[in-house]
Every structure is written in structure tokens, then in C-alpha cells.
Design an enzyme around this catalytic site. Structure first.
Site, PDB file in Angstrom:
ATOM      1  CE  LYS A   1      -0.444   5.895  -3.703  1.00 25.73           C
ATOM      2  NZ  LYS A   1       0.834   6.311  -3.161  1.00 25.73           N
TER       3      LYS A   1
HETATM    4  C1  LIG Z   1       1.533   7.100  -2.000  1.00 22.61           C
HETATM    5  C2  LIG Z   1       2.235   8.400  -2.194  1.00 22.61           C
HETATM    6  C3  LIG Z   1       3.555   8.614  -1.790  1.00 22.61           C
HETATM    7  C4  LIG Z   1       4.309   7.624  -0.947  1.00 22.61           C
HETATM    8  O1  LIG Z   1       4.379   6.360  -1.508  1.00 22.61           O
HETATM    9  P1  LIG Z   1       4.574   5.068  -0.541  1.00 22.61           P
HETATM   10  O2  LIG Z   1       4.846   3.986  -1.532  1.00 22.61           O
HETATM   11  O3  LIG Z   1       3.290   4.887   0.188  1.00 22.61           O
HETATM   12  O4  LIG Z   1       5.712   5.342   0.348  1.00 22.61           O
HETATM   13  C5  LIG Z   1       4.165   9.807  -2.100  1.00 22.61           C
HETATM   14  N1  LIG Z   1       3.504  10.770  -2.762  1.00 22.61           N
HETATM   15  C6  LIG Z   1       2.216  10.628  -3.132  1.00 22.61           C
HETATM   16  C7  LIG Z   1       1.552  11.727  -3.895  1.00 22.61           C
HETATM   17  C8  LIG Z   1       1.534   9.446  -2.841  1.00 22.61           C
HETATM   18  O5  LIG Z   1       0.252   9.319  -3.203  1.00 22.61           O
END
Ligand SMILES: *Cc1c(COP(=O)(O)O)cnc(C)c1O
Length: 378
Positions: free
Chosen positions: A183
Site C-alpha cells: 500500500k
Molecule cells: C488491501 C485492502 C483491504 C484490506 O487491507 P489489509 O491490510 O490487507 O487487511 C481492504 N480494502 C481494499 C480496497 C484493499 O485494497
């Protein structure tokens, strides 16, 4: 060793390493001063809106829906063009997920579709800022408001983005972030819930920590003894530890740099691919100041899978984001059927994420570009 380019990856500096090591050498490993410091640092990027750090983006969604108080009989209107957690976290609370279609250019929840989907049972409208590009948050706020529902913004892609001059985190009743490795910034695993409402924040903090009440004034049995804490509502352990919060604070200091580099790479792809007949490059709507999490290329004429395989065979780790959420068998088994959201299904059929992360070099991006152009004989 293959030098496979991933579609996304973390950028870790010596300062990041030092920040983590400093906590490891200190007194607090779990919940100590780095947690509140990270929450305050994060709030500096959300227009001052307070944050509650949790263990993942999925935990953030589970906590945010808990704070919203959803349960059986309640409906959550959301987009299918997302990672499944946006929907499954609501389903885990027993709520009914109602999918509304997306806009065909951005892949973001269409306010008109959301308006048509709300009922008097709708408690939350949950939008996603797909690829980092903010959804139509003003209109969606209107849709949620009219329905007497809360607006939740799943900003797993968009920390550091802004919409009409206002930072993500200051736009919805509840905003959730993910700090997974790929991210915009990372704590390895991690996430946060952000809200301007003291009441929603208090419920989020309680759910993060088993629902435990330590404040004697709020306890039902305050005379039990100095050790006493009691649970008023069920919760879980979603506490993000000091070690990871220290990494988060360090990464936040680099966020502007990440944004700049991702924008450069995004522009490099745009410039090199815009003339190709077989693809469409991503759009940026007026009012959007985007920290690009993904580079979502659209591949036309049914050739997405062939291009995916062409690039993978060349060690270019492209990815598809996302399978429409209701195509997952768990939703299929609940009766959701293909054809429900045609724009999202078309978007999925065409979508391919090219490698995008701050440490991707110009020459690596050019390798991706050449491989794409080569596929089209250009
Ligand atoms: C990555 C993601 C999540 C979940 O996040 P994690 O930290 O992997 O649990 C939820 N929504 C979206 C749109 C994502 O890209």
C-alpha cells in the site's frame, strides 16, 4: 534468480529500520507511546481527523462497521470493484451486503447506482477510492445522508490523496486505511480507522481492545478493586503494536516523496501507452489529487488475459484488481449472481495493474512499457 518485477512492493529506508530498532531496544513492545504518536502523525495527513490504529485494513473495516453498529437486518451498500474485505467485514457482522455498480471510467461507486440501492434498512454506504482516486464523496455523502446512513470510505488505496482540496480522512463519517506492504505506506500489516465523531471513535477503540472498560467512572462494578476492568460489549484484539507504529510514523515522513515518485511513474506509463489502440490509460477527474496506489490499465478487445500472460512470461508481475466481490463463491452461495453490476464486470474483464511502487526505476518502468508495446506490435 529471476528479477521478477512485482506489481507493488514496500520501500524501506535506513531511517525506517532505525525507527523500528529503537522501539525494540526500549520498554514497550506492544501498546506504548509509539501508538499514540503514530495516530497523531496520521491525523496530520487527514486534516486533523483523529485515528485509531489497528492490525490491518481488514481489521479497520471490521472495527468501522462495529462502530457503525451494524448487525442482522441492516444493509450496507458498497462497490463490487474492491478487495473482498470491504464486503466480507460487513457480512461478518451479520449485515446484508448490497452491491451497487461502479462508474465505467474510475471504477468507483456510482452515486446514482448507490442512490437506487439504498432502502430504509441501509445503515452504511461504503465507497472505495479505487487505485487511490477518490470516489464522488460529496454526492455519496448526500446519498448516505438522505438514507440516514453513515458514509464509510475504504481508503486502503488512497492515504495521501485529496478530493476538492480536502485530504482523504476528512471526507467521510468513517475512513479506513490499510498499511499492508504493497500500500501507499506500510507497517508490514496494519491499518487505521479515522473519524470526526467522538462517539464512533470511542466505539472503535473499545472494539479494538475486547470492549474492555478501564475508566472507573464508566464501570458497572467500580469497587471490585484496583485491577478491575470489565467488558460492556464484545470486541477483539486488533491492537497495532509499538514496533509497527514506529515504522508507520517513519513511513509517513516519506509519504510526500512516495506520492511524487508514484506520480512520475504514472505519468511515464501514460505518456508511453496513451497512443496504443488496444488499451485505455487511467482517467483523473477534476478535483482529484491522487496518490496513485495502482496503475490500472484497461486492455480492450478481450485481450487482457493474453497480455497478462505475455507480461508474466517476461517476469513482469502484473496483477488484476479486482474480481467483482460477489463473484467469490461465498457470495455466489448466498444467491448473488453474475450480471448484477455490468460496469464492474466489464471493468474487471479489461483491468490490468502494471508495476507501481516508489523504488521502481525508470529503466524498469521502460522494460514494462516495451513489453506492453511489443505485445501490440507497436
Ligand atoms: C488491501 C485492502 C483491504 C484490506 O487491507 P489489509 O491490510 O490487507 O487487511 C481492504 N480494502 C481494499 C480496497 C484493499 O485494497
Amino acid at each position: 534468480m529471476s528479477d521478477m518485477l512485482p506489481y507493488g512492493r514496500q520501500s524501506i529506508s535506513e531511517e525506517d529500520v532505525e525507527a523500528v530498532a529503537a522501539v525494540l531496544r526500549g520498554d514497550w513492545l506492544t501498546t506504548g507511546p509509539a501508538v499514540s504518536a503514530f495516530e497523531a502523525d496520521l491525523a496530520a495527513h487527514t486534516g486533523g481527523t483523529p485515528a485509531v490504529a489497528v492490525t490491518s485494513g481488514t481489521a479497520a473495516l471490521h472495527v468501522a462497521y462495529a462502530a457503525a453498529g451494524i448487525g442482522p437486518g441492516d444493509e450496507v451498500v458498497t462497490t463490487p470493484m474492491t478487495f473482498v474485505a470491504t464486503a466480507s467485514a460487513a457480512a461478518l457482522h451479520g449485515a446484508t451486503v448490497v452491491f451497487a455498480d461502479v462508474e465505467s471510467d474510475t471504477g468507483n461507486l456510482d452515486p446514482a447506482a448507490a442512490r437506487a440501492a439504498v432502502t430504509d434498512r441501509t445503515r452504511v454506504v461504503a465507497a472505495v477510492d479505487y487505485a487511490g482516486h477518490p470516489a464522488e464523496l460529496d454526492e455519496l455523502r448526500g446519498v448516505a445522508g438522505t438514507a440516514g446512513a453513515l458514509l464509510l470510505e475504504d481508503a486502503a488505496h488512497s492515504v495521501g490523496s485529496a478530493w476538492r482540496g480536502r485530504p482523504v480522512g476528512s471526507l467521510a463519517d468513517l475512513t479506513t486505511f490499510s498499511f499492508f506492504a504493497t500500500k501507499n505506506l506500510t507497517t508490514a500489516e496494519g491499518g487505521a480507522v479515522v473519524s470526526p465523531s467522538e462517539e464512533l471513535l470511542a466505539r472503535a477503540r473499545a472494539f479494538r481492545n475486547h470492549g474492555l472498560v478501564r475508566d472507573r467512572a464508566a464501570q458497572r462494578h467500580p469497587d471490585e478493586g484496583g485491577w478491575h476492568q470489565e467488558v460492556h460489549a464484545f470486541g477483539l484484539n486488533y491492537r497495532l503494536p509499538d514496533v509497527l507504529c514506529a515504522l508507520g510514523s517513519s513511513q509517513l515522513r516519506r509519504l510526500e516523496g512516495f506520492k511524487r515518485r508514484r506520480a512520475e511513474l504514472h505519468a511515464r506509463y501514460d505518456k508511453a501507452l496513451a497512443d496504443l489502440d488496444g488499451v485505455r490509460t487511467p482517467v483523473t477527474r477534476e478535483g482529484a489529487d491522487v496518490l496513485w496506489h495502482l496503475y490500472p490499465l484497461r486492455v480492450l478487445d478481450g485481450r487482457r488475459r493474453a497480455l497478462y500472460e505475455h507480461l508474466r512470461a517476461r517476469d513482469i508481475g502484473v496483477q488484476v484488481n479486482y474480481l467483482p466481490a460477489y463473484w467469490h463463491p461465498v457470495f455466489e452461495d448466498l444467491g448473488y449472481r453474475r450480471g448484477l453490476c455490468p460496469n464492474a464486470e466489464r471493468f474487471y474483464a479489461e483491468q490490468l495493474s502494471l508495476p507501481l511502487y516508489p523504488d521502481l526505476t525508470d529503466s524498469e518502468a521502460d522494460r514494462v512499457i516495451e513489453a506492453v508495446r511489443d505485445f501490440f506490435g507497436a
